[in-house]
Design a protein around this motif. Structure first.
Motif, PDB file in Angstrom:
ATOM      1  N   HIS A 100      36.644  42.475  47.647  1.00  0.00           N
ATOM      2  CA  HIS A 100      37.844  42.148  46.880  1.00  0.00           C
ATOM      3  C   HIS A 100      38.385  40.789  47.342  1.00  0.00           C
ATOM      4  O   HIS A 100      38.681  40.601  48.529  1.00  0.00           O
ATOM      5  CB  HIS A 100      38.914  43.223  47.086  1.00  0.00           C
ATOM      6  CG  HIS A 100      40.205  42.940  46.373  1.00  0.00           C
ATOM      7  ND1 HIS A 100      40.416  43.282  45.062  1.00  0.00           N
ATOM      8  CD2 HIS A 100      41.348  42.328  46.803  1.00  0.00           C
ATOM      9  CE1 HIS A 100      41.635  42.910  44.709  1.00  0.00           C
ATOM     10  NE2 HIS A 100      42.220  42.323  45.740  1.00  0.00           N
ATOM     11  N   PRO A 101      38.542  39.817  46.447  1.00  0.00           N
ATOM     12  CA  PRO A 101      38.990  38.478  46.865  1.00  0.00           C
ATOM     13  C   PRO A 101      40.445  38.480  47.313  1.00  0.00           C
ATOM     14  O   PRO A 101      41.288  39.150  46.706  1.00  0.00           O
ATOM     15  CB  PRO A 101      38.829  37.632  45.594  1.00  0.00           C
ATOM     16  CG  PRO A 101      37.969  38.448  44.681  1.00  0.00           C
ATOM     17  CD  PRO A 101      38.235  39.871  45.011  1.00  0.00           C
ATOM     18  N   PHE A 103      48.792  27.466  49.816  1.00  0.00           N
ATOM     19  CA  PHE A 103      48.855  27.625  48.371  1.00  0.00           C
ATOM     20  C   PHE A 103      47.725  26.850  47.695  1.00  0.00           C
ATOM     21  O   PHE A 103      47.153  27.298  46.704  1.00  0.00           O
ATOM     22  CB  PHE A 103      50.213  27.155  47.844  1.00  0.00           C
ATOM     23  CG  PHE A 103      50.424  27.437  46.390  1.00  0.00           C
ATOM     24  CD1 PHE A 103      50.870  28.668  45.968  1.00  0.00           C
ATOM     25  CD2 PHE A 103      50.167  26.455  45.432  1.00  0.00           C
ATOM     26  CE1 PHE A 103      51.054  28.938  44.618  1.00  0.00           C
ATOM     27  CE2 PHE A 103      50.354  26.714  44.084  1.00  0.00           C
ATOM     28  CZ  PHE A 103      50.798  27.964  43.675  1.00  0.00           C
ATOM     29  N   GLU A 104      47.402  25.685  48.221  1.00  0.00           N
ATOM     30  CA  GLU A 104      46.282  24.909  47.696  1.00  0.00           C
ATOM     31  C   GLU A 104      44.993  25.736  47.778  1.00  0.00           C
ATOM     32  O   GLU A 104      44.193  25.762  46.826  1.00  0.00           O
ATOM     33  CB  GLU A 104      46.122  23.611  48.496  1.00  0.00           C
ATOM     34  CG  GLU A 104      47.269  22.631  48.358  1.00  0.00           C
ATOM     35  CD  GLU A 104      47.148  21.754  47.131  1.00  0.00           C
ATOM     36  OE1 GLU A 104      46.157  21.913  46.394  1.00  0.00           O
ATOM     37  OE2 GLU A 104      48.054  20.932  46.903  1.00  0.00           O
ATOM     38  N   ALA A 105      44.790  26.408  48.909  1.00  0.00           N
ATOM     39  CA  ALA A 105      43.604  27.244  49.067  1.00  0.00           C
ATOM     40  C   ALA A 105      43.613  28.394  48.068  1.00  0.00           C
ATOM     41  O   ALA A 105      42.571  28.792  47.537  1.00  0.00           O
ATOM     42  CB  ALA A 105      43.523  27.781  50.491  1.00  0.00           C
ATOM     43  N   ASP A 108      37.924  29.756  41.388  1.00  0.00           N
ATOM     44  CA  ASP A 108      36.567  30.247  41.613  1.00  0.00           C
ATOM     45  C   ASP A 108      36.401  31.672  41.102  1.00  0.00           C
ATOM     46  O   ASP A 108      35.406  32.010  40.470  1.00  0.00           O
ATOM     47  CB  ASP A 108      36.221  30.190  43.101  1.00  0.00           C
ATOM     48  CG  ASP A 108      36.079  28.761  43.610  1.00  0.00           C
ATOM     49  OD1 ASP A 108      35.928  27.842  42.780  1.00  0.00           O
ATOM     50  OD2 ASP A 108      36.135  28.577  44.841  1.00  0.00           O
ATOM     51  N   VAL A 109      37.387  32.505  41.386  1.00  0.00           N
ATOM     52  CA  VAL A 109      37.307  33.911  41.003  1.00  0.00           C
ATOM     53  C   VAL A 109      37.337  34.064  39.491  1.00  0.00           C
ATOM     54  O   VAL A 109      36.566  34.829  38.902  1.00  0.00           O
ATOM     55  CB  VAL A 109      38.455  34.719  41.654  1.00  0.00           C
ATOM     56  CG1 VAL A 109      38.525  36.125  41.082  1.00  0.00           C
ATOM     57  CG2 VAL A 109      38.271  34.775  43.162  1.00  0.00           C
ATOM     58  N   ILE A 110      38.238  33.318  38.828  1.00  0.00           N
ATOM     59  CA  ILE A 110      38.370  33.431  37.375  1.00  0.00           C
ATOM     60  C   ILE A 110      37.121  32.925  36.665  1.00  0.00           C
ATOM     61  O   ILE A 110      36.679  33.501  35.671  1.00  0.00           O
ATOM     62  CB  ILE A 110      39.611  32.657  36.898  1.00  0.00           C
ATOM     63  CG1 ILE A 110      40.883  33.387  37.363  1.00  0.00           C
ATOM     64  CG2 ILE A 110      39.628  32.519  35.381  1.00  0.00           C
ATOM     65  CD1 ILE A 110      42.160  32.644  37.049  1.00  0.00           C
ATOM     66  N   SER A 128      33.240  40.320  40.994  1.00  0.00           N
ATOM     67  CA  SER A 128      32.369  39.319  41.602  1.00  0.00           C
ATOM     68  C   SER A 128      32.508  39.310  43.101  1.00  0.00           C
ATOM     69  O   SER A 128      33.546  39.635  43.642  1.00  0.00           O
ATOM     70  CB  SER A 128      32.701  37.930  41.058  1.00  0.00           C
ATOM     71  OG  SER A 128      33.999  37.558  41.448  1.00  0.00           O
ATOM     72  N   LYS A 129      31.452  38.905  43.745  1.00  0.00           N
ATOM     73  CA  LYS A 129      31.480  38.833  45.205  1.00  0.00           C
ATOM     74  C   LYS A 129      32.050  37.495  45.621  1.00  0.00           C
ATOM     75  O   LYS A 129      31.365  36.621  46.140  1.00  0.00           O
ATOM     76  CB  LYS A 129      30.088  39.039  45.773  1.00  0.00           C
ATOM     77  CG  LYS A 129      29.553  40.454  45.507  1.00  0.00           C
ATOM     78  CD  LYS A 129      28.231  40.688  46.193  1.00  0.00           C
ATOM     79  CE  LYS A 129      27.735  42.105  45.974  1.00  0.00           C
ATOM     80  NZ  LYS A 129      26.447  42.367  46.652  1.00  0.00           N
ATOM     81  N   ALA A 130      33.356  37.350  45.388  1.00  0.00           N
ATOM     82  CA  ALA A 130      34.001  36.069  45.680  1.00  0.00           C
ATOM     83  C   ALA A 130      34.304  35.916  47.141  1.00  0.00           C
ATOM     84  O   ALA A 130      34.618  34.838  47.614  1.00  0.00           O
ATOM     85  CB  ALA A 130      35.286  35.947  44.871  1.00  0.00           C
TER      86      ALA A 130
END
Length: 388
Positions: free
Chosen positions: A167-168, A358-360, A367-369, A377-379
């Protein structure tokens, strides 16, 4: 899949059933940072007469108050489903997260869980509590990702809500934005006529925590040259406590924009929790007051949850077992104040400052979207260390 970069002005809904948005950076700073990054921000928040509404300098942020009632639910769902097209919804557990996931079925926007509080299965005793715990768990499992306040808190909520191992999530501490700075200010000293030879110990928050309440009762008898100030963050925060020679209660509630200025007028910040209380043990690791103090380069005295022992190791403060040790701890800090203050600023900049985390979060969210089958997804996980 939502292409955020193709939208000129993406819009986010922050759905919080927390009337104390202005008192905690984890809520307020999220609105501020989204706006600074060009997002339109709709802050849907529950309100209460005791808590002031937050104020924002940006026209990109609008506040949409609601109450948790049938009419309030209709208002919230109307905004999420009918009136706006949101790029993203961020929601707190339990009520907001549950209804955000429900709305997601119509609009298909990503839902991020801002996991500020951890609700335990074992603490759900009534049928209603058990129902909402089950709803929270299922909703969280359906969330696109999670923003958590610490790694330990994420581990706990992942167990409680049975989240998949991939889970991301990102860690963003409950702290202000901007580099640590100590502002020249004498507010508390002048407000309470504290003698020049006395230091000022500040507890910013309520007296609901056990050790804070104990301190309010015993500090009046101190012979040490220290004054204790309890700063309320909402109307009536200190109840019927009576001030004494060395104990003062600030009932003026300051907006978030002034808190660093006012806090800088103290000498040492207090974050007092009791590890024998399960709720304090959980919340003591991620208090908003700790980030506030460190952002002002204030050394801190923490007690007595084990997760705060690190302040002694970092030499930005002292860890104590009980309130009787506070005067001695304050004297140790006073004896080498410049070092403690310098370390407080360093620790804040390295570990707490909000905007860099917050930038991260935005990068990870993108990336996740964009990943195929985003929800499953394996984020991977972004720790506090890798989000620096």
């Amino acid at each position: 899949i939502i292409e955020m970069e193709s939208l000129k002005k993406p819009r986010v809904a922050l759905l919080f059933d927390r009337p104390y948005v202005d008192a905690h950076p984890c809520f307020r700073e999220m609105a501020v940072q989204f706006a600074l990054h060009g997002w339109k921000v709709d802050l849907l928040m529950e309100t209460a007469a005791t808590h002031p509404l937050p104020q924002f300098d940006s026209a990109m942020v609008r506040i949409l108050p609601f109450q948790k009632s049938r009419a309030g639910l209709v208002k919230v769902l109307s905004h999420l489903v009918l009136r706006n097209r949101y790029t993203l919804v961020v929601a707190t557990p339990q009520w907001p997260l549950y209804w955000a996931i429900k709305a997601h079925r119509w609009r298909q926007f990503p839902v991020v869980c801002l996991s500020d509080e951890v609700y335990l299965h074992e603490e759900a005793r009534t049928p209603t509590q058990k129902k909402w715990k089950l709803r929270e768990m299922r909703a969280h499992q359906s969330a696109t990702m999670t923003v958590t306040l610490s790694e330990r808190r994420m581990d706990m909520v992942a167990r409680e809500n049975r989240l998949l191992g991939d889970h991301p999530y990102v860690v963003i501490p409950n702290a202000p934005s901007g580099m640590a700075r100590r502002e020249v200010n004498c507010y508390y000293r002048e407000r309470f006529s504290v003698p020049d030879g006395h230091g000022i110990l500040l507890h910013s928050g309520t007296l609901a925590w056990r050790l804070a309440g104990q301190l309010a009762n015993v500090a009046a008898d101190w012979s040490a040259p220290w004054a204790v100030v309890f700063q309320g963050r909402f109307a009536g925060a200190h109840g019927q406590h009576v001030p004494g020679r060395c104990v003062h209660y600030e009932e003026n509630v300051f907006p978030a924009q002034r808190m660093r200025e006012v806090t800088s007028s103290a000498d040492i910040g207090l974050a007092l929790y009791d590890r024998s209380n399960a709720l304090e043990q959980r919340n003591g690791e991620t208090p908003g007051k700790l980030g506030l103090y460190l952002s002002c380069a204030l050394p801190v005295i923490c007690g007595n949850v084990d997760s705060l022992r690190w302040v002694s190791e970092e030499k930005c403060g002292e860890w104590v077992e009980n309130v009787s040790e506070i005067p001695a701890a304050a004297e140790r800090i006073k004896a080498n104040y410049e070092l403690y203050s310098k370390n407080a600023a360093r620790v804040f900049n390295e570990r707490f400052e909000y905007s860099s985390r917050f930038e991260a979060f935005l990068c990870k969210l993108q990336d996740v979207i964009e990943a195929p089958f985003a929800a499953g997804s394996k984020a991977g996980r972004v720790s506090e260390a890798t989000s620096k």
